[in-house]
Design a protein around this motif. Structure first.
Motif, PDB file in Angstrom:
ATOM      1  N   LEU A 205       0.868  -1.179   0.000  1.00 43.94           N
ATOM      2  CA  LEU A 205       0.000   0.000   0.000  1.00 43.94           C
ATOM      3  C   LEU A 205       0.902   1.225   0.000  1.00 43.94           C
ATOM      4  O   LEU A 205       1.616   1.489   0.967  1.00 43.94           O
ATOM      5  CB  LEU A 205      -0.918   0.021   1.218  1.00 43.94           C
ATOM      6  CG  LEU A 205      -1.891   1.213   1.288  1.00 43.94           C
ATOM      7  CD1 LEU A 205      -2.870   1.172   0.114  1.00 43.94           C
ATOM      8  CD2 LEU A 205      -2.645   1.246   2.607  1.00 43.94           C
ATOM      9  N   VAL A 206       0.882   1.966  -1.104  1.00 45.23           N
ATOM     10  CA  VAL A 206       1.707   3.156  -1.261  1.00 45.23           C
ATOM     11  C   VAL A 206       0.886   4.376  -0.873  1.00 45.23           C
ATOM     12  O   VAL A 206      -0.158   4.641  -1.466  1.00 45.23           O
ATOM     13  CB  VAL A 206       2.201   3.300  -2.714  1.00 45.23           C
ATOM     14  CG1 VAL A 206       3.073   4.544  -2.866  1.00 45.23           C
ATOM     15  CG2 VAL A 206       2.967   2.059  -3.147  1.00 45.23           C
ATOM     16  N   LEU A 207       1.350   5.100   0.138  1.00 44.61           N
ATOM     17  CA  LEU A 207       0.686   6.326   0.558  1.00 44.61           C
ATOM     18  C   LEU A 207       1.310   7.493  -0.183  1.00 44.61           C
ATOM     19  O   LEU A 207       2.529   7.664  -0.185  1.00 44.61           O
ATOM     20  CB  LEU A 207       0.830   6.526   2.067  1.00 44.61           C
ATOM     21  CG  LEU A 207       0.390   5.357   2.950  1.00 44.61           C
ATOM     22  CD1 LEU A 207       0.652   5.663   4.406  1.00 44.61           C
ATOM     23  CD2 LEU A 207      -1.078   5.047   2.727  1.00 44.61           C
ATOM     24  N   CYS A 208       0.466   8.311  -0.820  1.00 42.48           N
ATOM     25  CA  CYS A 208       1.004   9.397  -1.636  1.00 42.48           C
ATOM     26  C   CYS A 208      -0.061  10.468  -1.837  1.00 42.48           C
ATOM     27  O   CYS A 208      -1.252  10.170  -1.932  1.00 42.48           O
ATOM     28  CB  CYS A 208       1.457   8.843  -2.989  1.00 42.48           C
ATOM     29  SG  CYS A 208       2.274  10.043  -4.034  1.00 42.48           S
ATOM     30  N   ASN A 209       0.366  11.719  -1.890  1.00 39.88           N
ATOM     31  CA  ASN A 209      -0.519  12.827  -2.233  1.00 39.88           C
ATOM     32  C   ASN A 209      -0.213  13.224  -3.669  1.00 39.88           C
ATOM     33  O   ASN A 209       0.828  13.821  -3.948  1.00 39.88           O
ATOM     34  CB  ASN A 209      -0.281  14.004  -1.271  1.00 39.88           C
ATOM     35  CG  ASN A 209      -1.273  15.138  -1.489  1.00 39.88           C
ATOM     36  OD1 ASN A 209      -1.705  15.398  -2.607  1.00 39.88           O
ATOM     37  ND2 ASN A 209      -1.624  15.814  -0.416  1.00 39.88           N
ATOM     38  N   PHE A 210      -1.102  12.870  -4.592  1.00 42.59           N
ATOM     39  CA  PHE A 210      -0.849  13.105  -6.006  1.00 42.59           C
ATOM     40  C   PHE A 210      -0.590  14.585  -6.307  1.00 42.59           C
ATOM     41  O   PHE A 210       0.240  14.925  -7.152  1.00 42.59           O
ATOM     42  CB  PHE A 210      -2.024  12.607  -6.843  1.00 42.59           C
ATOM     43  CG  PHE A 210      -2.008  11.115  -7.087  1.00 42.59           C
ATOM     44  CD1 PHE A 210      -1.020  10.317  -6.540  1.00 42.59           C
ATOM     45  CD2 PHE A 210      -2.990  10.511  -7.861  1.00 42.59           C
ATOM     46  CE1 PHE A 210      -1.000   8.945  -6.763  1.00 42.59           C
ATOM     47  CE2 PHE A 210      -2.985   9.139  -8.095  1.00 42.59           C
ATOM     48  CZ  PHE A 210      -1.987   8.360  -7.546  1.00 42.59           C
ATOM     49  N   LYS A 211      -1.310  15.482  -5.641  1.00 43.05           N
ATOM     50  CA  LYS A 211      -1.135  16.905  -5.914  1.00 43.05           C
ATOM     51  C   LYS A 211       0.243  17.395  -5.484  1.00 43.05           C
ATOM     52  O   LYS A 211       0.825  18.272  -6.113  1.00 43.05           O
ATOM     53  CB  LYS A 211      -2.232  17.709  -5.213  1.00 43.05           C
ATOM     54  CG  LYS A 211      -3.609  17.536  -5.827  1.00 43.05           C
ATOM     55  CD  LYS A 211      -4.636  18.440  -5.168  1.00 43.05           C
ATOM     56  CE  LYS A 211      -5.998  18.283  -5.829  1.00 43.05           C
ATOM     57  NZ  LYS A 211      -7.026  19.149  -5.195  1.00 43.05           N
ATOM     58  N   GLU A 212       0.759  16.819  -4.406  1.00 45.68           N
ATOM     59  CA  GLU A 212       2.073  17.252  -3.918  1.00 45.68           C
ATOM     60  C   GLU A 212       3.217  16.717  -4.775  1.00 45.68           C
ATOM     61  O   GLU A 212       4.223  17.401  -4.974  1.00 45.68           O
ATOM     62  CB  GLU A 212       2.264  16.794  -2.472  1.00 45.68           C
ATOM     63  CG  GLU A 212       1.441  17.567  -1.459  1.00 45.68           C
ATOM     64  CD  GLU A 212       1.759  17.155  -0.034  1.00 45.68           C
ATOM     65  OE1 GLU A 212       2.658  16.312   0.157  1.00 45.68           O
ATOM     66  OE2 GLU A 212       1.099  17.667   0.888  1.00 45.68           O
ATOM     67  N   VAL A 213       3.083  15.495  -5.287  1.00 45.34           N
ATOM     68  CA  VAL A 213       4.192  14.894  -6.038  1.00 45.34           C
ATOM     69  C   VAL A 213       4.224  15.329  -7.488  1.00 45.34           C
ATOM     70  O   VAL A 213       5.232  15.142  -8.173  1.00 45.34           O
ATOM     71  CB  VAL A 213       4.144  13.353  -5.959  1.00 45.34           C
ATOM     72  CG1 VAL A 213       4.202  12.891  -4.521  1.00 45.34           C
ATOM     73  CG2 VAL A 213       2.900  12.792  -6.659  1.00 45.34           C
ATOM     74  N   GLY A 214       3.126  15.917  -7.987  1.00 47.59           N
ATOM     75  CA  GLY A 214       3.112  16.405  -9.352  1.00 47.59           C
ATOM     76  C   GLY A 214       2.530  15.414 -10.343  1.00 47.59           C
ATOM     77  O   GLY A 214       2.439  14.211 -10.083  1.00 47.59           O
ATOM     78  N   GLU A 215       2.153  15.941 -11.502  1.00 49.13           N
ATOM     79  CA  GLU A 215       1.446  15.141 -12.506  1.00 49.13           C
ATOM     80  C   GLU A 215       2.295  13.997 -13.045  1.00 49.13           C
ATOM     81  O   GLU A 215       1.793  12.892 -13.274  1.00 49.13           O
ATOM     82  CB  GLU A 215       1.002  16.043 -13.661  1.00 49.13           C
ATOM     83  CG  GLU A 215       0.186  15.334 -14.721  1.00 49.13           C
ATOM     84  CD  GLU A 215      -0.302  16.271 -15.806  1.00 49.13           C
ATOM     85  OE1 GLU A 215      -0.817  15.782 -16.817  1.00 49.13           O
ATOM     86  OE2 GLU A 215      -0.152  17.499 -15.644  1.00 49.13           O
ATOM     87  N   GLN A 216       3.586  14.235 -13.244  1.00 45.35           N
ATOM     88  CA  GLN A 216       4.447  13.190 -13.822  1.00 45.35           C
ATOM     89  C   GLN A 216       4.529  11.974 -12.906  1.00 45.35           C
ATOM     90  O   GLN A 216       4.356  10.832 -13.354  1.00 45.35           O
ATOM     91  CB  GLN A 216       5.850  13.740 -14.074  1.00 45.35           C
ATOM     92  CG  GLN A 216       6.795  12.724 -14.714  1.00 45.35           C
ATOM     93  CD  GLN A 216       8.207  13.246 -14.868  1.00 45.35           C
ATOM     94  OE1 GLN A 216       8.589  14.216 -14.221  1.00 45.35           O
ATOM     95  NE2 GLN A 216       8.995  12.611 -15.736  1.00 45.35           N
ATOM     96  N   VAL A 217       4.795  12.207 -11.612  1.00 46.20           N
ATOM     97  CA  VAL A 217       4.904  11.092 -10.669  1.00 46.20           C
ATOM     98  C   VAL A 217       3.548  10.431 -10.471  1.00 46.20           C
ATOM     99  O   VAL A 217       3.449   9.197 -10.386  1.00 46.20           O
ATOM    100  CB  VAL A 217       5.475  11.574  -9.320  1.00 46.20           C
ATOM    101  CG1 VAL A 217       5.486  10.436  -8.310  1.00 46.20           C
ATOM    102  CG2 VAL A 217       6.883  12.117  -9.503  1.00 46.20           C
ATOM    103  N   ALA A 218       2.476  11.233 -10.391  1.00 41.41           N
ATOM    104  CA  ALA A 218       1.139  10.682 -10.198  1.00 41.41           C
ATOM    105  C   ALA A 218       0.753   9.751 -11.350  1.00 41.41           C
ATOM    106  O   ALA A 218       0.227   8.647 -11.133  1.00 41.41           O
ATOM    107  CB  ALA A 218       0.120  11.800 -10.053  1.00 41.41           C
TER     108      ALA A 218
END
Length: 268
Positions: A205-218
């Motif tokens: 389970l990967v926890l991540c905030n898509f808005k914070e990491v940016g469109e490329q990483v998301a």
């Protein structure tokens, strides 16, 4: 079923392709073993739970509260006898995680004594007394050294334990990895890490905030993951939706409601 659905009208009749469906991952969707989340409605929309050996992303907005989701999953994994590997975030310490899981009526100390609980720590922070052997301290490692640690020590340990009958669940805070090791590291290394964990049969389970990491990483995470669970706040309410799953099903958005009994939240 809500949504704008595609209809194929031909001489053979009418064929409907539901909107809440994407391409099915036949290899994973046919696996019967499921990893329960402890939240009955979430397990239902996931087809019985997370598929064993798959990688899921939990996209958490900056205002969302996902503590109960993590607490419920940890409790279920402890009850099932699984081992747990947790890559801690900058905002979550071992002390806080122990308190959260204890709130659900589960103690992590016994799991630690059984050598079925390990943490990856990117920060030089105090540890609970007696927990030193359960923590991999990586804050002073270069990216190359960190890759070698994962490959030669961490993943090797999981593979050996799996061969002896222990299933593993990994919780992986990706925002921490990006903050400490950079976006380039994630884009070049995380897919390899996920592939190794899948091959061992570890559910991630990967926890991540898509808005914070940016469109490329998301976009990268959505592509390499087997499932995506998004949770966000709109006004006074928090929502949760499964937007990708191995069986190709997409759920409707659900409201997250606080309740008094475990798991302390339910999907409405």
């Amino acid at each position: 079923m809500e949504g704008e659905h595609i209809f194929d009208i031909s001489d053979d009749g009418i064929y409907v392709l539901p909107a809440a469906q994407t391409v099915k991952d036949q290899y994973l969707s046919d696996r019967e073993e499921k990893v329960k989340t402890g939240i009955s409605k979430l397990d239902h929309v996931l087809g019985g739970g997370m598929t064993r050996g798959a990688v899921y992303v939990l996209d958490t907005g900056s205002k969302t509260n996902f503590r109960e989701v993590i607490g419920a999953i940890y409790e279920e994994r402890v009850k099932a006898g699984d081992g747990i590997l947790s890559l801690l975030s900058g905002s979550q310490t071992i002390h806080e995680l122990r308190s959260l899981v204890s709130f659900f009526g589960t103690e992590l100390d016994q799991l630690k004594e059984q050598k079925k609980l390990y943490f990856i720590e990117h920060y030089d922070r105090p540890l609970p007394t007696g927990w030193e052997d359960a923590v991999f301290r990586v804050w002073n490692m270069t990216n190359e050294e960190y890759e070698g640690f994962l490959r030669n020590q961490c993943f090797s340990m999981l593979k050996d334990s799996k061969s002896k009958g222990t299933n593993w669940f990994a919780s992986y805070d990706l925002n921490t990895v990006i903050n400490e090791r950079g976006t380039d590291y994630v884009l070049t290394s995380f897919a390899k890490e996920a592939a190794v964990l899948r091959s061992i049969g570890v559910t991630v389970l990967v926890l991540c905030n898509f808005k914070e990491v940016g469109e490329q990483v998301a976009s990268f995470l959505e592509r390499i993951s087997n499932g995506v669970i998004q949770t966000w706040v709109d006004g006074s309410y928090q929502y949760l939706q499964v937007t990708k799953s191995p069986d190709g099903q997409i759920s409707q958005p659900y409201l997250l409601e606080s309740i008094e009994e475990k798991p302390y939240i339910r999907l409405v």
